[in-house]
Design a protein around this motif. Structure first.
Motif, mmCIF file in Angstrom:
data_model
loop_
_atom_site.group_PDB
_atom_site.id
_atom_site.type_symbol
_atom_site.label_atom_id
_atom_site.label_comp_id
_atom_site.label_asym_id
_atom_site.label_seq_id
_atom_site.Cartn_x
_atom_site.Cartn_y
_atom_site.Cartn_z
ATOM 1 N N GLY A 24 0.837 -1.194 0.000
ATOM 2 C CA GLY A 24 0.000 0.000 0.000
ATOM 3 C C GLY A 24 0.873 1.247 0.000
ATOM 4 N N ILE A 25 0.668 2.119 -0.956
ATOM 5 C CA ILE A 25 1.438 3.369 -1.015
ATOM 6 C C ILE A 25 0.861 4.351 -0.011
ATOM 7 N N ARG A 26 1.712 4.913 0.824
ATOM 8 C CA ARG A 26 1.297 5.933 1.797
ATOM 9 C C ARG A 26 2.092 7.200 1.500
ATOM 10 N N PRO A 27 1.535 8.102 0.708
ATOM 11 C CA PRO A 27 2.290 9.271 0.250
ATOM 12 C C PRO A 27 2.820 10.129 1.399
ATOM 13 N N LYS A 28 4.084 10.504 1.292
ATOM 14 C CA LYS A 28 4.731 11.397 2.244
ATOM 15 C C LYS A 28 5.537 12.427 1.470
ATOM 16 N N VAL A 29 5.646 13.602 2.033
ATOM 17 C CA VAL A 29 6.356 14.684 1.359
ATOM 18 C C VAL A 29 7.800 14.294 1.088
ATOM 19 N N LYS A 30 8.478 13.762 2.111
ATOM 20 C CA LYS A 30 9.887 13.409 1.949
ATOM 21 C C LYS A 30 10.061 12.335 0.879
ATOM 22 N N SER A 31 9.184 11.339 0.853
ATOM 23 C CA SER A 31 9.282 10.258 -0.123
ATOM 24 C C SER A 31 9.090 10.780 -1.542
ATOM 25 N N VAL A 75 8.136 6.110 -14.788
ATOM 26 C CA VAL A 75 8.130 7.135 -13.749
ATOM 27 C C VAL A 75 6.844 7.943 -13.795
ATOM 28 N N SER A 76 6.415 8.335 -14.987
ATOM 29 C CA SER A 76 5.191 9.132 -15.098
ATOM 30 C C SER A 76 3.964 8.329 -14.679
ATOM 31 N N ALA A 77 3.895 7.058 -15.106
ATOM 32 C CA ALA A 77 2.746 6.215 -14.734
ATOM 33 C C ALA A 77 2.737 5.944 -13.234
ATOM 34 N N TYR A 78 3.924 5.670 -12.672
ATOM 35 C CA TYR A 78 3.990 5.369 -11.234
ATOM 36 C C TYR A 78 3.696 6.625 -10.405
ATOM 37 N N LEU A 79 4.125 7.777 -10.900
ATOM 38 C CA LEU A 79 3.840 9.029 -10.197
ATOM 39 C C LEU A 79 2.340 9.274 -10.122
ATOM 40 N N LEU A 80 1.632 9.011 -11.219
ATOM 41 C CA LEU A 80 0.174 9.161 -11.207
ATOM 42 C C LEU A 80 -0.466 8.162 -10.253
ATOM 43 N N LEU A 81 0.061 6.932 -10.221
ATOM 44 C CA LEU A 81 -0.440 5.943 -9.268
ATOM 45 C C LEU A 81 -0.205 6.417 -7.839
ATOM 46 N N TYR A 82 0.944 6.998 -7.594
ATOM 47 C CA TYR A 82 1.306 7.534 -6.266
ATOM 48 C C TYR A 82 0.296 8.600 -5.841
ATOM 49 N N ILE A 83 -0.055 9.490 -6.776
ATOM 50 C CA ILE A 83 -0.998 10.558 -6.473
ATOM 51 C C ILE A 83 -2.404 10.003 -6.211
ATOM 52 N N LEU A 84 -2.774 8.955 -6.968
ATOM 53 C CA LEU A 84 -4.106 8.360 -6.824
ATOM 54 C C LEU A 84 -4.224 7.420 -5.623
ATOM 55 N N SER A 85 -3.099 7.006 -5.060
ATOM 56 C CA SER A 85 -3.114 5.958 -4.030
ATOM 57 C C SER A 85 -3.999 6.261 -2.820
ATOM 58 N N SER A 88 -3.511 0.519 -16.193
ATOM 59 C CA SER A 88 -3.117 -0.857 -15.902
ATOM 60 C C SER A 88 -2.463 -0.964 -14.527
ATOM 61 N N PHE A 89 -1.704 0.067 -14.146
ATOM 62 C CA PHE A 89 -1.073 0.085 -12.826
ATOM 63 C C PHE A 89 -2.133 0.093 -11.720
ATOM 64 N N VAL A 90 -3.195 0.845 -11.931
ATOM 65 C CA VAL A 90 -4.284 0.898 -10.946
ATOM 66 C C VAL A 90 -4.883 -0.492 -10.747
ATOM 67 N N GLY A 91 -5.103 -1.217 -11.863
ATOM 68 C CA GLY A 91 -5.649 -2.569 -11.756
ATOM 69 C C GLY A 91 -4.732 -3.501 -10.976
ATOM 70 N N LEU A 92 -3.430 -3.445 -11.243
ATOM 71 C CA LEU A 92 -2.464 -4.289 -10.526
ATOM 72 C C LEU A 92 -2.396 -3.913 -9.049
ATOM 73 N N TYR A 93 -2.423 -2.617 -8.785
ATOM 74 C CA TYR A 93 -2.373 -2.132 -7.391
ATOM 75 C C TYR A 93 -3.574 -2.653 -6.604
ATOM 76 N N LEU A 94 -4.772 -2.525 -7.182
ATOM 77 C CA LEU A 94 -5.979 -2.987 -6.497
ATOM 78 C C LEU A 94 -5.988 -4.509 -6.353
ATOM 79 N N LEU A 95 -5.470 -5.211 -7.350
ATOM 80 C CA LEU A 95 -5.398 -6.672 -7.273
ATOM 81 C C LEU A 95 -4.524 -7.109 -6.102
ATOM 82 N N ALA A 96 -3.373 -6.461 -5.953
ATOM 83 C CA ALA A 96 -2.469 -6.799 -4.847
ATOM 84 C C ALA A 96 -3.077 -6.425 -3.500
ATOM 85 N N ARG A 97 -3.786 -5.305 -3.443
ATOM 86 C CA ARG A 97 -4.449 -4.918 -2.191
ATOM 87 C C ARG A 97 -5.501 -5.966 -1.814
#
Length: 354
Positions: free
Chosen positions: A67-74, A119-129, A175-184
Motif C-alpha cells: 500500500g502506497i502511503r504518500p509522504k512529502v519526503k518520499s 516514472v510518469s505512470a507510477y507518479l500518477l499511481l502515487y498521487i491516486l493511491s 493498468s497500474f491501478v488494476g495491478l495495485y488494487l489486485l495486490a491490495r
C-alpha cells in the motif's frame, strides 16, 4: 516495516528489468522468417523474454501489497533520485560524445513525464493511491471483487486486444491501478489463490513461461499468423496480457512464501533500498538505446554459441546492477544533505498549499 523476502523480490524484479531489455528490446521483435531461420537462438531469446517480462507488473504488485502511503519526503526524494540519474547519465554520455548537448536533451533531463514512461505512470499511481486506499478500506469484499472482475474483463477484452488504446499495452497508469488494487485485494482478503504452497507458484510460473515461449515461437509456423509475428508477439508479451499478469502473480507469491536466514536480511534490505536506481541508470534515454542496447546486441553476436553469449550478457547485467547500487549509495549521502537544508521550506510550501 520492510519484509526481507519481499525486498528480495524487489531486487529480483529489477534484475528482470535488466534482463527483459536484453531480449526483444535489444534484438527486436522477431519476424516469422527470423524464427524459422534460427529456431534455437530465437527460442532461447523468447524464453528469456517470457521469464523476465513480468518485471514491471511485479514491481507494481509489491506497491499494492504494502500500500502506497504518500509522504512529502518520499515524493521529493523520488524526484531527486530521478533527476540525479537523468542528469548524471546525460553528463557522462555528453562528455563521451555519445549524445549532443542540445536543448532537446536538456529538456529530457527536466521533464520526467515525457522521458521515462514508468516514472510518469507510477507518479500518477502515487498521487491516486490515497483514493485507491480509501476504496479498499471502505468497500465491502463483494463489491471490491466485482470491481476487479469488471476491470479485468474490460482490460482483457478491450485493452489487451488493442480495441481500447487507452490501456497502451499495460504501459499506462490505468493498468497500474488494476495491478495495485489486485495486490491490495490479495493482501487484505487472502483468497484461496494466495494460500497455496511455494512449489505451486514455482510450477505455475515456469509453466506459464514455457507456454509463452511455445506460443511465441509457434506463431511463426502458422500460415495465418506467420506474416504478423511481431504484432502477435507484442500482444502476447504485453504488460496487460492475462498470461503475463498470472505469471507475475505466481512469481510474487514464490517470494511471499519464502523464509530467509536472518544473516541475509540486512544485506537484502540494504540493496533493495537502491534497487530502483537500476532502472534509472540503464533505462533512461541517454543509456538504454545509446549504450545498453548496442552492448547487448554485440554480446549476442560475439560467438556462434548462444549460451556462451548469454553468460557474457548475464555478467554484463550483474555488472550494471552493481554499478547502479554503488552510485545510488552516493546519491543517498547527497540526498540526506540536501533534505536537511530543504525540509523546512518545502514543508512550509506544502502546508500553505494544502
Amino acid at each position: 516495516m520492510r519484509q526481507p523476502h519481499i525486498e528480495l523480490l524487489r531486487i529480483c524484479a529489477m534484475l528482470l528489468v535488466l534482463i527483459v531489455h536484453t531480449a526483444y528490446y535489444s534484438m527486436g521483435s522477431p519476424t516469422g522468417e527470423m524464427i524459422v531461420c534460427a529456431p534455437v537462438e530465437w527460442t532461447w531469446i523468447t524464453f528469456v523474454q517470457s521469464v523476465s517480462v513480468i518485471s514491471v507488473d511485479v514491481f507494481v504488485l509489491i506497491s499494492g501489497w504494502f500500500g502506497i502511503r504518500p509522504k512529502v519526503k518520499s515524493l521529493v526524494g523520488f524526484f531527486f533520485q530521478v533527476f540525479f540519474f537523468l542528469i548524471l547519465s546525460f553528463g557522462v554520455m555528453a562528455a563521451l560524445g555519445k549524445v549532443p548537448v542540445s536543448m532537446n536533451n536538456i529538456t529530457k533531463c527536466l521533464t520526467v513525464i515525457n522521458t521515462l514512461w514508468f516514472v510518469s505512470a507510477y507518479l500518477l499511481l502515487y498521487i491516486l493511491s490515497p483514493a485507491l486506499n480509501a476504496l479498499v478500506e471502505h468497500t465491502s469484499r463483494r463489491t471490491f471483487k466485482r470491481v476487479l472482475i469488471a476491470f479485468y474483463v474490460l482490460q482483457f477484452v478491450y485493452g489487451w486486444t488493442g480495441l481500447l488504446p487507452i490501456y497502451e499495452g499495460g504501459y499506462s497508469v490505468l493498468s497500474f491501478v488494476g495491478l495495485y488494487l489486485l495486490a491490495r485485494y490479495f493482501k487484505v482478503y487472502q483468497p484461496k489463490f494466495t494460500r497455496y504452497n511455494q512449489y505451486t507458484y514455482i510450477y505455475s510460473y515456469m509453466l506459464i513461461a514455457i507456454l509463452l515461449t511455445i506460443l511465441g515461437v509457434a506463431i511463426a509456423y502458422l500460415p495465418v499468423l506467420c506474416d504478423h509475428v511481431s504484432v502477435v508477439s507484442w500482444t502476447l508479451f504485453a504488460y496487460n496480457s492475462p498470461f503475463v499478469i498470472l505469471e507475475a502473480c505466481a512469481f510474487f507469491f514464490i517470494f511471499e512464501k519464502m523464509h530467509l536466514p536472518l544473516h541475509f536480511q540486512r544485506v537484502i534490505v540494504w540493496v533493495s533500498s537502491s534497487s530502483f536506481a537500476v532502472y534509472l541508470l540503464h533505462a533512461n534515454p541517454f543509456a538504454l538505446s545509446v549504450w545498453y542496447k548496442p552492448v547487448v546486441s554485440g554480446l549476442y553476436q560475439m560467438t556462434d554459441w548462444v549460451f556462451v553469449n548469454e553468460i557474457c550478457i548475464l555478467a554484463f547485467v550483474v555488472g550494471v546492477f552493481v554499478v547502479a547500487i554503488v552510485i545510488d549509495r552516493l546519491r543517498i549521502v547527497l540526498w540526506d544533505i540536501v533534505w536537511r537544508k530543504m525540509e523546512k521550506p518545502i514543508r512550509r510550501v506544502v502546508e500553505a498549499v494544502t
